[in-house]
Design an enzyme around this catalytic site. Structure first.
Site, PDB file in Angstrom:
ATOM      1  N   LYS A   1       0.826  -1.203   0.000  1.00 17.38           N
ATOM      2  CA  LYS A   1       0.000   0.000   0.000  1.00 17.38           C
ATOM      3  C   LYS A   1       0.870   1.267   0.000  1.00 17.38           C
ATOM      4  O   LYS A   1       2.052   1.203   0.350  1.00 17.38           O
ATOM      5  CB  LYS A   1      -0.937  -0.021   1.220  1.00 17.38           C
ATOM      6  CG  LYS A   1      -1.894  -1.220   1.228  1.00 17.38           C
ATOM      7  CD  LYS A   1      -2.735  -1.280  -0.014  1.00 17.38           C
ATOM      8  CE  LYS A   1      -3.951  -2.161  -0.016  1.00 17.38           C
ATOM      9  NZ  LYS A   1      -3.893  -3.553   0.318  1.00 17.38           N
TER      10      LYS A   1
HETATM   11  C1  LIG Z   1      -5.181  -4.370   0.812  1.00 17.80           C
HETATM   12  C2  LIG Z   1      -6.655  -4.238   0.804  1.00 17.80           C
HETATM   13  C3  LIG Z   1      -7.440  -4.501   1.944  1.00 17.80           C
HETATM   14  C4  LIG Z   1      -6.897  -4.972   3.266  1.00 17.80           C
HETATM   15  O1  LIG Z   1      -5.930  -5.920   3.180  1.00 17.80           O
HETATM   16  P1  LIG Z   1      -5.111  -6.411   4.471  1.00 17.80           P
HETATM   17  O2  LIG Z   1      -4.231  -7.441   3.894  1.00 17.80           O
HETATM   18  O3  LIG Z   1      -6.137  -6.944   5.406  1.00 17.80           O
HETATM   19  O4  LIG Z   1      -4.407  -5.239   5.025  1.00 17.80           O
HETATM   20  C5  LIG Z   1      -8.802  -4.271   1.872  1.00 17.80           C
HETATM   21  N1  LIG Z   1      -9.375  -3.830   0.758  1.00 17.80           N
HETATM   22  C6  LIG Z   1      -8.677  -3.554  -0.355  1.00 17.80           C
HETATM   23  C7  LIG Z   1      -9.380  -3.019  -1.559  1.00 17.80           C
HETATM   24  C8  LIG Z   1      -7.290  -3.765  -0.384  1.00 17.80           C
HETATM   25  O5  LIG Z   1      -6.603  -3.501  -1.497  1.00 17.80           O
END
Ligand SMILES: *Cc1c(COP(=O)(O)O)cnc(C)c1O
Length: 337
Positions: A122
């Site tokens: 992210k």
């Molecule tokens: C990365 C992501 C999440 C959460 O992912 P985690 O692995 O739980 O941190 C949720 N929604 C979207 C659209 C994502 O890209």
């Protein structure tokens, strides 16, 4: 997301609406609280189609989760207005759009709460973990306690273990060390977005020469975080031809309609109801009766858009060489359409 859904009172018997283009995490959380995910089409924002949302609201809808995919905004104001007429809360999945805004207002602040992910891919990362923001004091208190085994977060004289509890909780805490990293990352967010925007502009200018090309609809282009660049071709065949040419020139793009983690027809575990639970839960009730069956072809509008869309991830770390390779591939690909 699960913490937020739990705090909204969600559980078995409820439906939660989200979009068919998202990461599996969104609907995993819905199934994990025992509710049923209902998927909407996307439009050319590549996010929730408000017209389809209206059709999918029922008297069982507990919550609506628009996802701000690929760094940019859903039509969140329209979605919040639709939800308000039915008195349904909105949870914004802002995992991919930290720092994005509409008219200067941050995504994640339009709905009842916004959830963020700080996993390693992210824009901001703390290694793993995430964050929920809300301006609803009661919801904040419930989420804060629920994610911490239900310890009530009032000052107590007994120290650790001396607190009371209002309800069953679980452990979704992240480490204080990760929080410190997050604060440091936050101070870089604005500058990351500035350099991503300048990299994205170069790609967009190069792609503009492709005959018939259009770009993903941005509700507020100023507020885009530019973590991705998405462009759309008139037909699936043209899209495939362009991507073959891009690949031959060392710069193949992502087409999310090809088997991926992010698009509804590819989620075979959802369609088959695959789960580790011997009972078949959450796809089946104890006893084996299926609670929900999904049609992989149930989102034709999304499938059409996705089949025509190509995407490049954009980052602050792109080298001049990488940018030049992609731009030159885009110029060559313009000749095959
Ligand atoms: C990365 C992501 C999440 C959460 O992912 P985690 O692995 O739980 O941190 C949720 N929604 C979207 C659209 C994502 O890209």
């Amino acid at each position: 997301m699960k913490v937020a859904l739990a705090a909204l009172g969600g559980g078995p018997g409820d439906e939660v609406i989200t979009q068919g283009f998202t990461f599996v995490a969104t609907w995993e959380a819905i199934l994990d609280i025992g509710a049923i995910p209902v998927f909407t089409e996307i439009d050319e924002t590549l996010n929730m189609d408000p017209a389809d949302l209206k059709k999918k609201i029922t008297d069982k809808t507990r919550c609506i989760i628009p996802v701000h995919m690929l760094g940019a905004m859903a039509r969140i104001e329209e979605i919040v207005a639709i939800a308000a007429t039915h008195d349904i809360p909105v949870l914004e999945d802002t995992a991919q759009a930290a720092g994005a805004t509409i008219n200067g207002r941050y995504l994640g602040t339009f709905g009842n709460c916004g959830t963020f992910s700080f996993d390693s891919v992210k824009t901001m990362t703390t290694g793993e973990g995430g964050m929920i923001i809300t301006s609803d004091q009661d919801m904040w208190k419930t989420m804060s306690e629920y994610h911490d085994h239900g310890h009530d977060h009032i000052v107590n004289p007994g120290g650790r273990g001396g607190e009371g509890r209002r309800f069953l909780g679980f452990n979704y805490r992240m480490m204080e060390l990760q929080g410190a990293m997050g604060i440091a990352q936050l101070s870089k967010l604005d500058s990351m977005i500035v350099s991503q925007k300048s990299n994205k502009k170069r790609l967009r200018d190069a792609a503009a020469g492709i005959p018939g090309v259009t770009f993903r609809t941005l509700v507020d282009a100023e507020g885009d975080t530019a973590t991705f660049f998405a462009f759309i071709l008139p037909t699936k065949e043209q899209c495939q031809a362009v991507n073959v040419a891009l690949g031959e020139n060392g710069a193949g793009a992502i087409n999310f309609s090809e088997n991926s983690w992010h698009f509804y027809p590819s989620w075979e575990h959802l369609h088959k109801g695959s789960t580790v639970a011997a009972s078949g839960w959450p796809f089946a009730e104890p006893g084996g009766k299926r609670r929900v069956v999904y049609d992989p072809e149930g989102l034709p509008k999304s499938a059409d858009i996705m089949a025509r869309t190509l995407v490049y991830p954009v980052s602050i770390n792109m080298t001049e060489e990488q940018l030049a390779t992609i731009c030159s591939a885009l110029k060559k690909a313009a000749q095959v359409v």
